[in-house]
Design a protein around this motif. Structure first.
Motif, PDB file in Angstrom:
ATOM      1  N   GLU A   1       0.821  -1.216   0.000  1.00  0.00           N
ATOM      2  CA  GLU A   1       0.000   0.000   0.000  1.00  0.00           C
ATOM      3  C   GLU A   1       0.852   1.264   0.000  1.00  0.00           C
ATOM      4  O   GLU A   1       0.482   2.261  -0.608  1.00  0.00           O
ATOM      5  CB  GLU A   1      -0.955   0.001   1.203  1.00  0.00           C
ATOM      6  CG  GLU A   1      -2.051  -1.032   1.116  1.00  0.00           C
ATOM      7  CD  GLU A   1      -2.976  -0.834  -0.063  1.00  0.00           C
ATOM      8  OE1 GLU A   1      -3.234   0.324  -0.475  1.00  0.00           O
ATOM      9  OE2 GLU A   1      -3.450  -1.840  -0.604  1.00  0.00           O
ATOM     10  N   ALA A   2       2.001   1.236   0.667  1.00  0.00           N
ATOM     11  CA  ALA A   2       2.862   2.413   0.747  1.00  0.00           C
ATOM     12  C   ALA A   2       3.786   2.550  -0.466  1.00  0.00           C
ATOM     13  O   ALA A   2       4.410   3.593  -0.646  1.00  0.00           O
ATOM     14  CB  ALA A   2       3.705   2.350   2.019  1.00  0.00           C
ATOM     15  N   SER A   3       3.835   1.538  -1.293  1.00  0.00           N
ATOM     16  CA  SER A   3       4.738   1.566  -2.443  1.00  0.00           C
ATOM     17  C   SER A   3       4.216   2.480  -3.545  1.00  0.00           C
ATOM     18  O   SER A   3       3.086   2.963  -3.492  1.00  0.00           O
ATOM     19  CB  SER A   3       4.924   0.152  -3.001  1.00  0.00           C
ATOM     20  OG  SER A   3       3.748  -0.268  -3.657  1.00  0.00           O
ATOM     21  N   GLU A   4       5.054   2.661  -4.560  1.00  0.00           N
ATOM     22  CA  GLU A   4       4.674   3.486  -5.705  1.00  0.00           C
ATOM     23  C   GLU A   4       4.091   2.654  -6.840  1.00  0.00           C
ATOM     24  O   GLU A   4       4.067   3.101  -7.993  1.00  0.00           O
ATOM     25  CB  GLU A   4       5.880   4.286  -6.184  1.00  0.00           C
ATOM     26  CG  GLU A   4       6.357   5.295  -5.166  1.00  0.00           C
ATOM     27  CD  GLU A   4       7.514   6.133  -5.661  1.00  0.00           C
ATOM     28  OE1 GLU A   4       7.875   6.035  -6.852  1.00  0.00           O
ATOM     29  OE2 GLU A   4       8.060   6.886  -4.847  1.00  0.00           O
ATOM     30  N   LEU A   5       3.604   1.451  -6.520  1.00  0.00           N
ATOM     31  CA  LEU A   5       2.963   0.613  -7.529  1.00  0.00           C
ATOM     32  C   LEU A   5       1.686   1.284  -8.017  1.00  0.00           C
ATOM     33  O   LEU A   5       1.050   2.046  -7.270  1.00  0.00           O
ATOM     34  CB  LEU A   5       2.616  -0.757  -6.943  1.00  0.00           C
ATOM     35  CG  LEU A   5       3.781  -1.673  -6.611  1.00  0.00           C
ATOM     36  CD1 LEU A   5       3.276  -2.919  -5.880  1.00  0.00           C
ATOM     37  CD2 LEU A   5       4.526  -2.074  -7.864  1.00  0.00           C
TER      38      LEU A   5
ATOM     39  N   GLN B   1       5.790   0.621 -19.471  1.00  0.00           N
ATOM     40  CA  GLN B   1       5.290   0.920 -18.126  1.00  0.00           C
ATOM     41  C   GLN B   1       4.955  -0.369 -17.374  1.00  0.00           C
ATOM     42  O   GLN B   1       5.230  -0.484 -16.184  1.00  0.00           O
ATOM     43  CB  GLN B   1       4.062   1.837 -18.191  1.00  0.00           C
ATOM     44  CG  GLN B   1       3.545   2.245 -16.829  1.00  0.00           C
ATOM     45  CD  GLN B   1       4.561   3.038 -16.031  1.00  0.00           C
ATOM     46  OE1 GLN B   1       5.268   3.879 -16.579  1.00  0.00           O
ATOM     47  NE2 GLN B   1       4.646   2.791 -14.756  1.00  0.00           N
ATOM     48  N   ASP B   2       4.357  -1.333 -18.064  1.00  0.00           N
ATOM     49  CA  ASP B   2       4.058  -2.627 -17.442  1.00  0.00           C
ATOM     50  C   ASP B   2       5.343  -3.339 -17.026  1.00  0.00           C
ATOM     51  O   ASP B   2       5.402  -3.954 -15.963  1.00  0.00           O
ATOM     52  CB  ASP B   2       3.257  -3.512 -18.394  1.00  0.00           C
ATOM     53  CG  ASP B   2       1.880  -2.954 -18.698  1.00  0.00           C
ATOM     54  OD1 ASP B   2       1.316  -2.238 -17.843  1.00  0.00           O
ATOM     55  OD2 ASP B   2       1.374  -3.223 -19.793  1.00  0.00           O
ATOM     56  N   ALA B   3       6.368  -3.245 -17.854  1.00  0.00           N
ATOM     57  CA  ALA B   3       7.657  -3.859 -17.521  1.00  0.00           C
ATOM     58  C   ALA B   3       8.262  -3.192 -16.289  1.00  0.00           C
ATOM     59  O   ALA B   3       8.827  -3.877 -15.420  1.00  0.00           O
ATOM     60  CB  ALA B   3       8.607  -3.766 -18.706  1.00  0.00           C
ATOM     61  N   GLN B   4       8.132  -1.884 -16.180  1.00  0.00           N
ATOM     62  CA  GLN B   4       8.629  -1.170 -15.000  1.00  0.00           C
ATOM     63  C   GLN B   4       7.875  -1.596 -13.740  1.00  0.00           C
ATOM     64  O   GLN B   4       8.458  -1.713 -12.663  1.00  0.00           O
ATOM     65  CB  GLN B   4       8.528   0.349 -15.203  1.00  0.00           C
ATOM     66  CG  GLN B   4       9.444   0.890 -16.268  1.00  0.00           C
ATOM     67  CD  GLN B   4      10.912   0.632 -15.959  1.00  0.00           C
ATOM     68  OE1 GLN B   4      11.353   0.703 -14.815  1.00  0.00           O
ATOM     69  NE2 GLN B   4      11.669   0.312 -16.992  1.00  0.00           N
ATOM     70  N   THR B   5       6.573  -1.833 -13.886  1.00  0.00           N
ATOM     71  CA  THR B   5       5.767  -2.306 -12.756  1.00  0.00           C
ATOM     72  C   THR B   5       6.258  -3.664 -12.283  1.00  0.00           C
ATOM     73  O   THR B   5       6.381  -3.920 -11.084  1.00  0.00           O
ATOM     74  CB  THR B   5       4.278  -2.382 -13.153  1.00  0.00           C
ATOM     75  OG1 THR B   5       3.831  -1.079 -13.526  1.00  0.00           O
ATOM     76  CG2 THR B   5       3.424  -2.912 -12.024  1.00  0.00           C
ATOM     77  N   VAL B   6       6.561  -4.549 -13.235  1.00  0.00           N
ATOM     78  CA  VAL B   6       7.074  -5.881 -12.885  1.00  0.00           C
ATOM     79  C   VAL B   6       8.416  -5.772 -12.176  1.00  0.00           C
ATOM     80  O   VAL B   6       8.661  -6.464 -11.179  1.00  0.00           O
ATOM     81  CB  VAL B   6       7.177  -6.776 -14.141  1.00  0.00           C
ATOM     82  CG1 VAL B   6       7.960  -8.039 -13.843  1.00  0.00           C
ATOM     83  CG2 VAL B   6       5.793  -7.112 -14.648  1.00  0.00           C
TER      84      VAL B   6
ATOM     85  N   GLN C   1      -5.614  -5.100  -6.865  1.00  0.00           N
ATOM     86  CA  GLN C   1      -5.524  -6.525  -7.157  1.00  0.00           C
ATOM     87  C   GLN C   1      -5.002  -7.290  -5.939  1.00  0.00           C
ATOM     88  O   GLN C   1      -5.510  -8.363  -5.607  1.00  0.00           O
ATOM     89  CB  GLN C   1      -4.598  -6.744  -8.364  1.00  0.00           C
ATOM     90  CG  GLN C   1      -4.688  -8.087  -8.973  1.00  0.00           C
ATOM     91  CD  GLN C   1      -3.780  -8.217 -10.171  1.00  0.00           C
ATOM     92  OE1 GLN C   1      -3.181  -9.264 -10.327  1.00  0.00           O
ATOM     93  NE2 GLN C   1      -3.643  -7.210 -11.008  1.00  0.00           N
ATOM     94  N   PHE C   2      -4.012  -6.730  -5.240  1.00  0.00           N
ATOM     95  CA  PHE C   2      -3.477  -7.365  -4.042  1.00  0.00           C
ATOM     96  C   PHE C   2      -4.529  -7.405  -2.938  1.00  0.00           C
ATOM     97  O   PHE C   2      -4.698  -8.420  -2.273  1.00  0.00           O
ATOM     98  CB  PHE C   2      -2.222  -6.628  -3.557  1.00  0.00           C
ATOM     99  CG  PHE C   2      -1.551  -7.294  -2.398  1.00  0.00           C
ATOM    100  CD1 PHE C   2      -0.731  -8.389  -2.585  1.00  0.00           C
ATOM    101  CD2 PHE C   2      -1.746  -6.828  -1.105  1.00  0.00           C
ATOM    102  CE1 PHE C   2      -0.118  -9.015  -1.519  1.00  0.00           C
ATOM    103  CE2 PHE C   2      -1.133  -7.445  -0.031  1.00  0.00           C
ATOM    104  CZ  PHE C   2      -0.314  -8.546  -0.238  1.00  0.00           C
TER     105      PHE C   2
ATOM    106  N   VAL D   1       0.549  -9.006 -13.830  1.00  0.00           N
ATOM    107  CA  VAL D   1       0.668  -7.887 -14.763  1.00  0.00           C
ATOM    108  C   VAL D   1       0.815  -8.453 -16.166  1.00  0.00           C
ATOM    109  O   VAL D   1       1.684  -9.287 -16.412  1.00  0.00           O
ATOM    110  CB  VAL D   1       1.895  -7.004 -14.426  1.00  0.00           C
ATOM    111  CG1 VAL D   1       2.029  -5.871 -15.426  1.00  0.00           C
ATOM    112  CG2 VAL D   1       1.830  -6.488 -13.003  1.00  0.00           C
ATOM    113  N   VAL D   2      -0.055  -8.023 -17.069  1.00  0.00           N
ATOM    114  CA  VAL D   2       0.069  -8.389 -18.473  1.00  0.00           C
ATOM    115  C   VAL D   2       0.964  -7.342 -19.128  1.00  0.00           C
ATOM    116  O   VAL D   2       0.704  -6.140 -19.033  1.00  0.00           O
ATOM    117  CB  VAL D   2      -1.309  -8.444 -19.172  1.00  0.00           C
ATOM    118  CG1 VAL D   2      -1.146  -8.757 -20.646  1.00  0.00           C
ATOM    119  CG2 VAL D   2      -2.204  -9.472 -18.497  1.00  0.00           C
ATOM    120  N   ILE D   3       2.020  -7.809 -19.779  1.00  0.00           N
ATOM    121  CA  ILE D   3       2.997  -6.900 -20.369  1.00  0.00           C
ATOM    122  C   ILE D   3       2.485  -6.405 -21.720  1.00  0.00           C
ATOM    123  O   ILE D   3       2.330  -7.175 -22.656  1.00  0.00           O
ATOM    124  CB  ILE D   3       4.363  -7.591 -20.541  1.00  0.00           C
ATOM    125  CG1 ILE D   3       4.851  -8.146 -19.210  1.00  0.00           C
ATOM    126  CG2 ILE D   3       5.375  -6.642 -21.160  1.00  0.00           C
ATOM    127  CD1 ILE D   3       5.102  -7.113 -18.147  1.00  0.00           C
TER     128      ILE D   3
END
Length: 94
Positions: A45-49, A77-82, A56-57, A71-73
């Protein structure tokens, strides 16, 4: 490896003996699933996700005290999220 129960190819990413994430191959893309222990909910929750990952979590089914974020790539931006998710997984394992 092809898993017949899910009818898809999955690749398990390991760090030492710990599973970091699963990569599933789909038509024209792939998805990455990261399981994080539910005791780290406040860290998520505190992260920058992105907010959709946090939602989803929050709403994921708990399995063996973990919840998964998938995460579907589609773009960079999706790759950065992963990358951010896997960094959290490695930092807060257990």
């Amino acid at each position: 490896r092809f898993y017949n129960d899910g009818k898809c190819w999955l690749f398990r990413v390991l760090h030492k003996k710990d599973t970091v994430c699963w990569i599933g191959v789909e038509k024209e893309t792939f998805r990455v699933s990261v399981s994080i222990h539910e005791k780290w909910a406040d860290v998520i929750e505190a992260s920058e996700l992105p907010e959709d990952c946090k939602l989803q979590f929050r709403t994921a089914r708990v399995f063996n005290h973990t919840r998964s974020i998938t995460v579907v790539i589609r773009d960079e931006q999706d790759a950065q999220t992963v990358l951010a998710l896997t960094a959290l997984k490695l930092k807060y394992k257990g």
